[in-house]
Design a protein around this motif. Sequence first.
Motif, PDB file in Angstrom:
ATOM      1  N   VAL A   1       0.840  -1.175   0.025  1.00 34.46           N
ATOM      2  CA  VAL A   1       0.107   0.112   0.004  1.00 34.46           C
ATOM      3  C   VAL A   1       0.676   1.385  -0.076  1.00 34.46           C
ATOM      4  O   VAL A   1       1.922   1.468   0.663  1.00 34.46           O
ATOM      5  CB  VAL A   1      -0.929   0.224   1.228  1.00 34.46           C
ATOM      6  CG1 VAL A   1      -1.735   1.514   1.259  1.00 34.46           C
ATOM      7  CG2 VAL A   1      -1.726  -1.241   1.383  1.00 34.46           C
ATOM      8  N   VAL A   2       0.866   2.331  -0.822  1.00 36.92           N
ATOM      9  CA  VAL A   2       1.207   3.545  -0.785  1.00 36.92           C
ATOM     10  C   VAL A   2       0.252   4.525  -0.127  1.00 36.92           C
ATOM     11  O   VAL A   2      -0.807   4.689  -0.432  1.00 36.92           O
ATOM     12  CB  VAL A   2       1.445   3.892  -2.360  1.00 36.92           C
ATOM     13  CG1 VAL A   2       2.069   5.140  -2.194  1.00 36.92           C
ATOM     14  CG2 VAL A   2       2.616   3.014  -2.988  1.00 36.92           C
ATOM     15  N   THR A   3       0.846   5.171   0.816  1.00 38.78           N
ATOM     16  CA  THR A   3      -0.023   5.895   1.844  1.00 38.78           C
ATOM     17  C   THR A   3       0.517   7.327   1.809  1.00 38.78           C
ATOM     18  O   THR A   3       1.961   7.546   1.913  1.00 38.78           O
ATOM     19  CB  THR A   3       0.091   5.491   3.142  1.00 38.78           C
ATOM     20  OG1 THR A   3      -0.613   4.082   3.299  1.00 38.78           O
ATOM     21  CG2 THR A   3      -0.889   6.542   3.960  1.00 38.78           C
ATOM     22  N   GLU A   4      -0.406   8.394   1.446  1.00 37.51           N
ATOM     23  CA  GLU A   4       0.427   9.633   1.309  1.00 37.51           C
ATOM     24  C   GLU A   4      -0.057  10.405   2.532  1.00 37.51           C
ATOM     25  O   GLU A   4      -0.932  10.524   3.142  1.00 37.51           O
ATOM     26  CB  GLU A   4      -0.456  10.517   0.397  1.00 37.51           C
ATOM     27  CG  GLU A   4       0.161  11.918   0.154  1.00 37.51           C
ATOM     28  CD  GLU A   4      -0.383  12.695  -0.990  1.00 37.51           C
ATOM     29  OE1 GLU A   4      -0.002  14.022  -1.093  1.00 37.51           O
ATOM     30  OE2 GLU A   4      -1.361  12.337  -1.680  1.00 37.51           O
TER      31      GLU A   4
ATOM     32  N   ASP B   1       1.662  13.877   4.532  1.00 35.39           N
ATOM     33  CA  ASP B   1       2.198  15.230   4.885  1.00 35.39           C
ATOM     34  C   ASP B   1       2.960  15.339   3.440  1.00 35.39           C
ATOM     35  O   ASP B   1       4.168  15.868   3.547  1.00 35.39           O
ATOM     36  CB  ASP B   1       3.106  15.216   5.761  1.00 35.39           C
ATOM     37  CG  ASP B   1       2.453  15.168   7.234  1.00 35.39           C
ATOM     38  OD1 ASP B   1       1.425  15.504   7.304  1.00 35.39           O
ATOM     39  OD2 ASP B   1       2.952  14.716   8.388  1.00 35.39           O
ATOM     40  N   GLY B   2       2.165  14.845   2.194  1.00 41.23           N
ATOM     41  CA  GLY B   2       3.074  15.159   0.926  1.00 41.23           C
ATOM     42  C   GLY B   2       3.850  14.115   0.509  1.00 41.23           C
ATOM     43  O   GLY B   2       4.783  14.310  -0.424  1.00 41.23           O
ATOM     44  N   HIS B   3       4.265  13.116   1.415  1.00 42.47           N
ATOM     45  CA  HIS B   3       5.233  12.064   1.077  1.00 42.47           C
ATOM     46  C   HIS B   3       4.408  10.671   0.847  1.00 42.47           C
ATOM     47  O   HIS B   3       3.420  10.637   1.587  1.00 42.47           O
ATOM     48  CB  HIS B   3       6.185  11.814   2.372  1.00 42.47           C
ATOM     49  CG  HIS B   3       6.912  12.887   2.486  1.00 42.47           C
ATOM     50  ND1 HIS B   3       8.058  13.116   1.994  1.00 42.47           N
ATOM     51  CD2 HIS B   3       6.676  13.948   3.641  1.00 42.47           C
ATOM     52  CE1 HIS B   3       8.721  14.397   2.700  1.00 42.47           C
ATOM     53  NE2 HIS B   3       7.728  14.862   3.464  1.00 42.47           N
ATOM     54  N   ALA B   4       5.059   9.926  -0.255  1.00 43.22           N
ATOM     55  CA  ALA B   4       4.475   8.786  -0.435  1.00 43.22           C
ATOM     56  C   ALA B   4       5.180   7.608   0.061  1.00 43.22           C
ATOM     57  O   ALA B   4       6.138   7.559  -0.224  1.00 43.22           O
ATOM     58  CB  ALA B   4       4.587   8.404  -2.036  1.00 43.22           C
ATOM     59  N   LEU B   5       4.527   6.900   1.160  1.00 44.50           N
ATOM     60  CA  LEU B   5       5.131   5.980   1.916  1.00 44.50           C
ATOM     61  C   LEU B   5       4.726   4.480   1.341  1.00 44.50           C
ATOM     62  O   LEU B   5       3.418   4.226   1.495  1.00 44.50           O
ATOM     63  CB  LEU B   5       4.986   6.180   3.379  1.00 44.50           C
ATOM     64  CG  LEU B   5       5.411   7.573   3.876  1.00 44.50           C
ATOM     65  CD1 LEU B   5       4.701   7.685   5.574  1.00 44.50           C
ATOM     66  CD2 LEU B   5       6.849   7.845   3.641  1.00 44.50           C
ATOM     67  N   LEU B   6       5.506   3.623   1.269  1.00 40.40           N
ATOM     68  CA  LEU B   6       5.226   2.026   1.072  1.00 40.40           C
ATOM     69  C   LEU B   6       5.062   1.283   2.218  1.00 40.40           C
ATOM     70  O   LEU B   6       6.220   1.425   2.857  1.00 40.40           O
ATOM     71  CB  LEU B   6       6.273   1.632  -0.141  1.00 40.40           C
ATOM     72  CG  LEU B   6       5.948   0.081  -0.648  1.00 40.40           C
ATOM     73  CD1 LEU B   6       4.435  -0.276  -1.176  1.00 40.40           C
ATOM     74  CD2 LEU B   6       7.014  -0.391  -1.474  1.00 40.40           C
ATOM     75  N   SER B   7       4.309   0.576   2.311  1.00 41.38           N
ATOM     76  CA  SER B   7       4.123  -0.416   3.316  1.00 41.38           C
ATOM     77  C   SER B   7       3.281  -1.507   2.999  1.00 41.38           C
ATOM     78  O   SER B   7       2.650  -1.723   1.896  1.00 41.38           O
ATOM     79  CB  SER B   7       3.658   0.362   4.747  1.00 41.38           C
ATOM     80  OG  SER B   7       2.308   0.877   4.414  1.00 41.38           O
ATOM     81  N   ALA B   8       3.380  -2.612   3.693  1.00 42.76           N
ATOM     82  CA  ALA B   8       2.676  -3.917   3.751  1.00 42.76           C
ATOM     83  C   ALA B   8       1.037  -3.590   3.838  1.00 42.76           C
ATOM     84  O   ALA B   8       0.369  -4.194   3.091  1.00 42.76           O
ATOM     85  CB  ALA B   8       2.971  -4.865   4.769  1.00 42.76           C
ATOM     86  N   LYS B   9       0.642  -2.666   4.802  1.00 45.99           N
ATOM     87  CA  LYS B   9      -0.743  -2.417   4.776  1.00 45.99           C
ATOM     88  C   LYS B   9      -0.897  -0.931   4.994  1.00 45.99           C
ATOM     89  O   LYS B   9       0.059  -0.180   5.265  1.00 45.99           O
ATOM     90  CB  LYS B   9      -1.272  -3.215   6.102  1.00 45.99           C
ATOM     91  CG  LYS B   9      -0.526  -3.205   7.375  1.00 45.99           C
ATOM     92  CD  LYS B   9      -1.126  -3.966   8.252  1.00 45.99           C
ATOM     93  CE  LYS B   9       0.168  -4.387   9.491  1.00 45.99           C
ATOM     94  NZ  LYS B   9      -0.386  -5.553  10.408  1.00 45.99           N
TER      95      LYS B   9
ATOM     96  N   GLY C   1      -3.428   7.685   9.593  1.00 48.07           N
ATOM     97  CA  GLY C   1      -3.574   9.086   9.269  1.00 48.07           C
ATOM     98  C   GLY C   1      -2.937   9.590   7.941  1.00 48.07           C
ATOM     99  O   GLY C   1      -2.581  10.801   7.860  1.00 48.07           O
ATOM    100  N   GLY C   2      -3.164   8.886   7.170  1.00 50.21           N
ATOM    101  CA  GLY C   2      -3.024   9.391   5.623  1.00 50.21           C
ATOM    102  C   GLY C   2      -3.948   8.785   4.888  1.00 50.21           C
ATOM    103  O   GLY C   2      -4.823   8.020   5.011  1.00 50.21           O
ATOM    104  N   GLU C   3      -3.755   8.955   3.344  1.00 50.11           N
ATOM    105  CA  GLU C   3      -4.849   8.418   2.453  1.00 50.11           C
ATOM    106  C   GLU C   3      -4.119   7.444   1.551  1.00 50.11           C
ATOM    107  O   GLU C   3      -2.923   7.773   1.118  1.00 50.11           O
ATOM    108  CB  GLU C   3      -5.040   9.671   1.617  1.00 50.11           C
ATOM    109  CG  GLU C   3      -5.957   9.294   0.341  1.00 50.11           C
ATOM    110  CD  GLU C   3      -6.422  10.298  -0.457  1.00 50.11           C
ATOM    111  OE1 GLU C   3      -6.850   9.984  -1.501  1.00 50.11           O
ATOM    112  OE2 GLU C   3      -6.039  11.471  -0.230  1.00 50.11           O
TER     113      GLU C   3
END
Length: 167
Positions: free
Chosen positions: A19-22, A24-32, A36-38
């Motif tokens: 899952v990529v969660t945005e 504070d303007g950053h795209a973070l990759l995680s397993a789930k 606090g993000g979209e």
Amino acid sequence: MKRKSEAPRQPLSERVSGVVTEIDGHALLSAKALPGGEAIARGDLILRYGITFLGKPRLSIVPQLVVADYGELLNGEEAWAFLMSSAHLYPRADVCGFLNDGKDDMVALKQLDFDHPFDVFVYRQLQDELPMLKLSALVAEEPAPFPKRLTRQLPRFDSLSAWRRNE
């Protein structure tokens, strides 16, 4: 190396599930999904790596074909291995690919910065030339489910709070 008479343009692509969660303007990759993000992308994702230009870290190229100055044509994993191990030996060799804005280009290896962290892009489909987004970090307690190349190119944090402390 054996000589290839014709090599199709083919970028190095890696499939990951996550899952990529945005946040504070950053795209973070995680397993789930992260709190606090979209969630802006999920499921099977296609990753590619962009090598930045010397003196222009906001501009990078995703290699699709390497034309060595001795005539060898390399693509995919073979091209990536050449770039990582031999680019400094062949500065006049060229790399063909797509820039981070989706434009087709060809540049000499001596114009690229192999010491600057590479960009990690997410694409919707394998045939896409324009990335959907650029990842900022990997948030994962264990890097195991993610490719080694990704964990070498992208900053990894054990938790969202660890990433926030470093932001």
